[in-house]
Design a protein around this motif. Structure first.
Motif, PDB file in Angstrom:
ATOM      1  N   ALA A 290      65.505  74.265  93.967  1.00  0.00           N
ATOM      2  CA  ALA A 290      66.867  74.628  94.361  1.00  0.00           C
ATOM      3  C   ALA A 290      67.430  73.628  95.362  1.00  0.00           C
ATOM      4  CB  ALA A 290      66.884  76.038  94.949  1.00  0.00           C
ATOM      5  N   HIS A 291      66.590  73.171  96.275  1.00  0.00           N
ATOM      6  CA  HIS A 291      67.046  72.195  97.272  1.00  0.00           C
ATOM      7  C   HIS A 291      67.397  70.867  96.602  1.00  0.00           C
ATOM      8  CE1 HIS A 291      67.272  70.709 101.464  1.00  0.00           C
ATOM      9  NE2 HIS A 291      66.984  69.547 100.884  1.00  0.00           N
ATOM     10  N   ILE A 292      66.567  70.439  95.655  1.00  0.00           N
ATOM     11  CA  ILE A 292      66.841  69.182  94.946  1.00  0.00           C
ATOM     12  C   ILE A 292      68.172  69.258  94.207  1.00  0.00           C
ATOM     13  CG2 ILE A 292      66.085  67.773  92.975  1.00  0.00           C
ATOM     14  CD1 ILE A 292      63.185  68.291  93.917  1.00  0.00           C
ATOM     15  N   LEU A 293      68.465  70.413  93.606  1.00  0.00           N
ATOM     16  CA  LEU A 293      69.705  70.553  92.844  1.00  0.00           C
ATOM     17  C   LEU A 293      70.952  70.438  93.719  1.00  0.00           C
ATOM     18  CD1 LEU A 293      68.973  73.400  90.261  1.00  0.00           C
ATOM     19  CD2 LEU A 293      69.338  70.978  89.809  1.00  0.00           C
ATOM     20  N   LYS A 294      70.865  70.860  94.956  1.00  0.00           N
ATOM     21  CA  LYS A 294      72.059  70.848  95.813  1.00  0.00           C
ATOM     22  C   LYS A 294      72.168  69.585  96.666  1.00  0.00           C
ATOM     23  CE  LYS A 294      70.054  73.229  99.825  1.00  0.00           C
ATOM     24  NZ  LYS A 294      70.094  74.437 100.683  1.00  0.00           N
ATOM     25  N   SER A 295      71.148  68.715  96.631  1.00  0.00           N
ATOM     26  CA  SER A 295      71.132  67.540  97.504  1.00  0.00           C
ATOM     27  C   SER A 295      71.735  66.316  96.830  1.00  0.00           C
ATOM     28  CB  SER A 295      69.700  67.226  97.945  1.00  0.00           C
ATOM     29  OG  SER A 295      69.162  68.286  98.712  1.00  0.00           O
ATOM     30  N   ARG A 296      72.379  65.493  97.642  1.00  0.00           N
ATOM     31  CA  ARG A 296      72.940  64.219  97.166  1.00  0.00           C
ATOM     32  C   ARG A 296      73.066  63.291  98.361  1.00  0.00           C
ATOM     33  NH1 ARG A 296      76.276  68.226  96.788  1.00  0.00           N
ATOM     34  NH2 ARG A 296      75.923  68.366  94.548  1.00  0.00           N
TER      35      ARG A 296
ATOM     36  N   GLY B 223      73.048  58.751  95.114  1.00  0.00           N
ATOM     37  CA  GLY B 223      73.375  59.665  94.039  1.00  0.00           C
ATOM     38  C   GLY B 223      72.732  61.033  94.178  1.00  0.00           C
ATOM     39  N   GLU B 224      72.811  61.792  93.073  1.00  0.00           N
ATOM     40  CA  GLU B 224      72.292  63.160  93.035  1.00  0.00           C
ATOM     41  C   GLU B 224      70.768  63.156  93.136  1.00  0.00           C
ATOM     42  OE1 GLU B 224      74.180  65.905  92.783  1.00  0.00           O
ATOM     43  OE2 GLU B 224      76.089  64.841  92.578  1.00  0.00           O
ATOM     44  N   ASN B 225      70.254  64.102  93.898  1.00  0.00           N
ATOM     45  CA  ASN B 225      68.811  64.232  94.024  1.00  0.00           C
ATOM     46  C   ASN B 225      68.181  64.625  92.696  1.00  0.00           C
ATOM     47  OD1 ASN B 225      66.812  65.720  96.748  1.00  0.00           O
ATOM     48  ND2 ASN B 225      66.253  64.293  95.138  1.00  0.00           N
TER      49      ASN B 225
END
Length: 255
Positions: free
Chosen positions: A169-175, A179-181
């Motif tokens: 979940a953290h990876i999905l919201k990080s950038r 670029g996007e995580n």
């Protein structure tokens, strides 16, 4: 290896046209400049994990993303982890011609500075230089020494073991600036698949599947946070992270 031996190896590595750089993360699909040979293969004795914070590429200082680092297997054995380790960490080794070694060192942030007769390493967002034998997949009987960047457990960006659902979940919201995580995670799995049979990493693939599950639920009107909470609620008591050793041993390791 002693500090003195490490210093000598840093000072001489590449002088005999033997500078090989091992990439186990984004370097697999984003090679360094000036390489003249790329060799798929693996190293042993380490575990690859998304346990390193990223404040400069896939996140920000206010909201760090997550990128991979390597954990010495002996140290990993003392930690709590929901994923089993792979026997080998696959990646790619790049040969840098002697004439370009200094330039590539600078590009990667590997600046050697003379201070009071000592050679110091400038860490880049927690990563420091180590050396490890690399086994080419095409010639496993002829390992070669490679330089590798590792976020050691003592560095301030090392986060240690994390719940896989929360990590996804953290990876999905990080950038961040690079670029996007999520793209980093997905590209890593794809790049590993391109290295050859058996080059996958169960930790990476499991996080990809968790991210896809959360994204699918988000596409149905469920937020990532709600989907993450639902997955956590499905776990039976006693499942998930398992304790290794006593509380005292775990706290001592993580200090």
């Amino acid at each position: 290896m002693t500090t003195a031996d490490h210093t000598r190896q840093l000072a001489t590595f590449g002088q005999n046209d033997d500078f090989w750089l091992f990439g186990y993360g984004s370097l697999i699909w984003k090679p360094p400049p000036h390489f003249d040979e790329r060799v798929p293969g693996y190293i042993e004795g380490y575990v690859r994990r998304f346990w390193q914070g990223s404040e400069d590429h896939r996140g920000t200082p206010e909201a760090p993303g997550r990128v991979v680092t390597l954990i010495d297997r002996a140290h990993w054995d003392t930690l709590t982890d929901a994923h089993e380790p792979t026997e080998r960490v696959w990646g790619a080794a790049y040969h840098i011609p002697r004439a370009k070694v200094a330039e590539v060192r600078e590009y990667l942030g590997c600046m050697l500075m003379r201070r009071h007769g000592q050679t110091d390493i400038r860490e880049i967002n927690g990563y420091s230089i180590q050396f490890t034998p690399f086994i080419p997949s095409s010639s496993p009987s002829t390992p070669m020494q490679t330089l590798v960047y590792i976020g050691l457990p003592s560095n301030p960006q090392f986060l240690g073991p994390q719940d896989p659902d929360a990590l996804a979940a953290h990876i999905l919201k990080s950038r961040g600036p690079s670029g996007e995580n999520r793209d980093y995670l997905f590209q890593l799995e794809e790049a590993l698949g391109g290295l050859g049979s058996g080059a996958g990493d169960a930790h990476v693939s499991d996080l990809v599947e968790r991210c896809k599950t959360l994204e699918a639920k988000a596409g149905k009107g469920v937020t990532v946070a709600e989907a993450d909470g639902e997955e956590a609620g499905k776990k039976n008591e006693g499942e998930g992270l398992k304790k290794v050793g006593s509380t005292e041993e775990q706290e001592e390791v993580e200090k």
